[in-house]
Motif scaffolding. Structure first.
Motif, PDB file in Angstrom:
ATOM      1  N   UNK A 168     -26.363  23.254  19.762  1.00 47.89           N
ATOM      2  CA  UNK A 168     -25.600  24.392  20.285  1.00 47.89           C
ATOM      3  C   UNK A 168     -25.264  24.182  21.764  1.00 47.89           C
ATOM      4  N   UNK A 169     -24.698  23.003  22.044  1.00 45.87           N
ATOM      5  CA  UNK A 169     -24.394  22.631  23.431  1.00 45.87           C
ATOM      6  C   UNK A 169     -23.273  23.476  24.024  1.00 45.87           C
ATOM      7  N   UNK A 170     -22.319  23.906  23.184  1.00 49.13           N
ATOM      8  CA  UNK A 170     -21.185  24.695  23.657  1.00 49.13           C
ATOM      9  C   UNK A 170     -21.533  26.181  23.576  1.00 49.13           C
ATOM     10  N   UNK A 171     -21.856  26.771  24.705  1.00 49.23           N
ATOM     11  CA  UNK A 171     -22.270  28.179  24.718  1.00 49.23           C
ATOM     12  C   UNK A 171     -21.116  29.137  24.439  1.00 49.23           C
ATOM     13  N   UNK A 172     -19.901  28.616  24.435  1.00 53.73           N
ATOM     14  CA  UNK A 172     -18.731  29.452  24.161  1.00 53.73           C
ATOM     15  C   UNK A 172     -18.269  29.347  22.707  1.00 53.73           C
ATOM     16  N   UNK A 173     -18.952  28.527  21.926  1.00 51.73           N
ATOM     17  CA  UNK A 173     -18.530  28.334  20.539  1.00 51.73           C
ATOM     18  C   UNK A 173     -18.697  29.642  19.762  1.00 51.73           C
ATOM     19  N   UNK A 174     -17.686  29.986  18.976  1.00 48.90           N
ATOM     20  CA  UNK A 174     -17.720  31.166  18.124  1.00 48.90           C
ATOM     21  C   UNK A 174     -17.890  30.719  16.671  1.00 48.90           C
ATOM     22  N   UNK A 175     -18.590  31.523  15.906  1.00 48.66           N
ATOM     23  CA  UNK A 175     -18.923  31.143  14.542  1.00 48.66           C
ATOM     24  C   UNK A 175     -18.353  32.167  13.562  1.00 48.66           C
ATOM     25  N   UNK A 176     -17.655  31.666  12.547  1.00 48.38           N
ATOM     26  CA  UNK A 176     -17.095  32.537  11.518  1.00 48.38           C
ATOM     27  C   UNK A 176     -18.211  33.260  10.781  1.00 48.38           C
ATOM     28  N   UNK A 177     -17.929  34.457  10.315  1.00 42.97           N
ATOM     29  CA  UNK A 177     -18.957  35.292   9.687  1.00 42.97           C
ATOM     30  C   UNK A 177     -19.590  34.625   8.472  1.00 42.97           C
ATOM     31  N   UNK A 211     -35.013  24.339   7.308  1.00 40.14           N
ATOM     32  CA  UNK A 211     -34.704  24.669   8.697  1.00 40.14           C
ATOM     33  C   UNK A 211     -33.327  25.310   8.792  1.00 40.14           C
ATOM     34  N   UNK A 212     -33.278  26.370   9.540  1.00 41.44           N
ATOM     35  CA  UNK A 212     -32.022  26.989   9.952  1.00 41.44           C
ATOM     36  C   UNK A 212     -32.321  27.785  11.202  1.00 41.44           C
ATOM     37  N   UNK A 213     -31.478  27.662  12.222  1.00 43.94           N
ATOM     38  CA  UNK A 213     -31.694  28.426  13.438  1.00 43.94           C
ATOM     39  C   UNK A 213     -30.389  28.701  14.154  1.00 43.94           C
ATOM     40  N   UNK A 214     -30.345  29.799  14.890  1.00 49.76           N
ATOM     41  CA  UNK A 214     -29.152  30.166  15.652  1.00 49.76           C
ATOM     42  C   UNK A 214     -29.559  30.484  17.091  1.00 49.76           C
ATOM     43  N   UNK A 215     -28.634  30.320  18.066  1.00 50.03           N
ATOM     44  CA  UNK A 215     -28.970  30.537  19.475  1.00 50.03           C
ATOM     45  C   UNK A 215     -28.922  32.008  19.864  1.00 50.03           C
ATOM     46  N   UNK A 272     -21.914  36.191  17.371  1.00 56.38           N
ATOM     47  CA  UNK A 272     -21.254  35.772  16.129  1.00 56.38           C
ATOM     48  C   UNK A 272     -22.198  34.954  15.251  1.00 56.38           C
ATOM     49  N   UNK A 273     -23.125  34.212  15.890  1.00 50.74           N
ATOM     50  CA  UNK A 273     -24.103  33.456  15.107  1.00 50.74           C
ATOM     51  C   UNK A 273     -25.057  34.387  14.372  1.00 50.74           C
TER      52      UNK A 273
END
Length: 703
Positions: free
Chosen positions: A594-603, A628-632, A637-638
């Motif tokens: 998750x290097x790009x802190x501006x990345x948006x994630x589709x629902x 494993x699954x994780x979100x920032x 949106x994550x």
């Protein structure tokens, strides 16, 4: 999560920062709980009812038995105990017969008939009875309406109900085509009047005994003894009436045999399994008509839906559902619950006809009697679907191997097991490292490291947590590939056999995670996985074996990179209790950095990324798990994508363990535990899904 190339920066960076910041353990304080005043034992206690609606619940009320679900607060646990009387919103009082804690909720069972979720369910409340005077409430079920004088009901009839005018492939004028039964409206009066054992009179003038009553939505299906009814004679617009006088014909034995069946072309007999526990008695399912037998090839071929079977007392029933559970089959029949003294072990059951079809509603699936799936929760048979990775014993492998305990790595303290168990997340994936449990290849396990592992299992057991033991080595040992001349596959199988021998009797062990995120395996992973799994099976024939996929176990890439993983029939055999493990992250390179802190994630991004794996499981009729699954924490949106992902996994009965939790994480954006103790937005989503009702009885999507 990888600590090597490709996605390696995820753990290396997080663990390094955490170790530099902490170099020790982080004390995690669980949520404070208000003290409960229990000074007055006679004081009434009121609790809200959980608003669960599913195939099992209506507004928090069980559909199949008299019971309800309430939050498992300290006060509720103290108040709702077997033998206590409780009062519902409609005034009726019932006695509690049993109570189970299921994650963050209590399943409370009561005596008497099924409860009506529309009348007494959420948002209504339930209260303990505070005095003897309260034990004389409104009756549990209203008295039946009595036919008025001068009505058309024939002499000797105390109550009658109109038959529903249903005609389709199953019904003719409200009469069930395949066995003697009718459908009527499920009024309170009808439910009170039409009960098992009651004599009823049909329009053709015959008197029958009711053998089974089943509520289906707003209607009642009432089944009787004897031959099938003629819908043209006995059906709508006629009525079904209870008979107040004595029955002229002798009462038949319970579960009478239907009309004789022609001799079959083939006949197969099987002995019943000798299982007696909370679910089974002498191999018979306690809650409905069903039994368990060995899942031999002949039995799987013969005991199929629609086949007729003959029981030990000579009666014949139709099979409505057959389900594989490891090395056994659960077979369900039409009609009432079976009598263990007449039909149970050591008696046999025989298939006498393989023709016909039964389309009556099938009962809920039964757990495997040989091994109730370790991922199941006590009380409701459901699967532990939401858990966490407690990662600490896997730290520092990139710095030093085997490393120094307390400096390069640690094990989670008891507080972490308690914290997540209290939040309903009672499944833990516990990473540990091969080089530490066995510092020299093909030798005995290190006693100090084994003691740490066993202590962790003891912590888990104390708090009702099940543990997946995860060998966190990426298909390598001291950075040498498994299957090379330096690390033979036999050595990999050997270490797992030793581990299994040490933990096989520990009740906290859910299963064995053979290898975390294999990658660049030279195509040898299928062979190595099978060898290790077979080695474990020489020691432990019951617990799950979790088999990861090549290419870092990526769920999205799973079908492409694991085409040969299940080529061996042994790896597809459901009797071997194998579960296939995938990992899934949302960022654009699938790495979890998750290097790009501006990345948006589709629902629905999480659902779309995990679907290839789920479809692969379905195509191959296999079980699956998201290890494993994780979100920032910085991405709203994550959070939405994660919420939708967990709903999808729950629908498919696929468990997941969140990455990550435990000590030494510092301020890692994916971690549920931080040095500052800051609010973690991922946690409410996980606890929400951990508490959600599910009807899963085993790991899916294979049911």
């Amino acid at each position: 999560m990888s600590i090597n190339v490709f996605s390696g920066a995820r753990k290396v960076l997080a663990a390094s920062v955490a170790m530099a910041a902490v170099l020790g353990t982080v004390a995690v304080t669980g949520e404070a709980h208000a003290a409960v005043n229990t000074a007055s034992a006679a004081a009434a206690f009121t609790s809200p009812i959980n608003k669960f609606n599913s195939s099992d619940f209506v507004n928090g009320i069980w559909k199949t038995t008299a019971g309800l679900s309430v939050p498992a607060t300290t006060a509720s646990i103290a108040a709702f105990k077997p033998g206590t009387y409780i009062k519902f919103a409609d005034g009726q009082v019932r006695k509690i017969t049993k109570v189970f804690k299921v994650g963050v909720n209590l399943s409370v069972y009561v005596d008497g008939a099924l409860l009506d979720g529309k009348k007494v369910g959420a948002p209504k409340t339930v209260s303990t009875v505070s005095s003897a005077a309260d034990t004389s409430p409104a009756p549990v079920v209203p008295a039946p309406e009595v036919s008025k004088p001068g009505s058309e009901a024939p002499s000797g009839i105390s109550y009658s109900a109109s038959i529903n005018n249903f005609s389709n492939s199953d019904w003719l004028n409200g009469v069930w085509r395949k066995s003697p039964g009718v459908s009527i409206a499920a009024t309170d009066a009808s439910k009170s009047a039409f009960k098992v054992g009651v004599a009823v009179k049909t329009a053709d003038g015959k008197t029958r005994k009711i053998t089974k009553v089943q509520q289906v939505g707003s209607n009642l299906s009432v089944f009787m003894d004897g031959a099938a009814l003629d819908g043209n004679i006995a059906g709508a617009p006629n009525k079904l009436a209870t008979q107040s006088g004595s029955v002229s014909t002798p009462a038949p034995a319970p579960n009478p045999a239907p009309t004789p069946t022609p001799a079959p072309e083939t006949s197969v007999s099987s002995g019943l399994n000798n299982y007696t526990n909370e679910h089974w008695v002498n191999g018979l399912w306690r809650q409905s008509a069903g039994f368990t037998i060995a899942a031999t090839a002949a039995n799987q071929k013969s005991f199929v839906v629609g086949a007729s079977v003959k029981l030990a007392d000579g009666q014949v029933r139709k099979i409505t559902k057959a389900q594989l559970n490891g090395s056994n089959m659960s077979v369900f029949l039409d009609g009432a619950t079976l009598d263990s003294s007449r039909h149970g072990y050591p008696k046999t059951v025989s298939v006498i006809s393989s023709s016909g079809a039964v389309e009556a509603p099938a009962p809920a699936p039964a757990p495997n009697p040989e091994i109730t799936p370790p991922a199941g929760k006590p009380g409701d048979g459901s699967v532990r679907l939401v858990g966490v990775n407690l990662s600490a014993a896997g730290f520092g492998a990139h710095v030093a191997l085997p490393g120094v305990y307390g400096k390069h790595y640690s094990y989670p303290e008891e507080s972490y097991y308690k914290k997540y168990a209290d939040k309903g997340m009672d499944l833990v994936r516990l990473p540990f490292v091969w080089e530490r449990i066995q510092p020299k290849l093909n030798t005995s396990l290190d006693s100090a490291e084994l003691a740490r592992l066993m202590q962790s299992l003891d912590f888990a057991q104390k708090h009702g947590v099940k543990v997946i033991l995860d060998l966190h080595n990426y298909y390598r040992y001291y950075d040498k590939l498994i299957g090379s001349k330096d690390v033979p596959i036999d050595s990999f199988a050997g270490v797992w056999k030793q581990i299994a021998q040490k933990v096989v009797n520990h009740p906290a062990v859910d299963g064995y995670g053979l290898m975390n995120e294999p990658y660049s395996t030279n195509g040898l992973w299928p062979q190595a996985a099978e060898a290790a799994a077979k080695a474990i099976r020489t020691v432990d024939g019951k617990r799950w074996i979790y088999i990861a996929g090549d290419r870092y176990s990526s769920a999205y890439h799973f079908p492409k990179y694991n085409t040969t993983l299940v080529n061996s029939p042994w790896m597809r055999d459901p009797k071997n209790n194998l579960v296939y493990e995938a990992h899934m992250y949302l960022d654009k390179d699938y790495s979890g950095n998750y290097a790009d802190r501006n990345e948006k994630f589709a629902a629905n991004l999480g659902v779309e990324r995990v679907k290839p794996f789920v479809e692969w499981l379905k195509a191959n009729k296999l079980r699956g798990y998201i290890g494993e699954h994780g979100v920032p924490d910085f991405s709203p949106s994550a959070m939405v994508a994660m919420d939708n992902l967990l709903s999808y996994l729950r629908q498919n009965c696929i468990p997941m363990t969140y990455w990550a939790a435990g000590p030494w994480w510092g301020e890692y954006v994916l971690s549920l535990d931080t040095l500052s103790g800051s609010y973690r937005p991922q946690l409410p989503i996980l606890t929400k899904h951990a508490a959600a009702a599910n009807s899963c009885t085993s790991i899916g999507p294979l049911q």
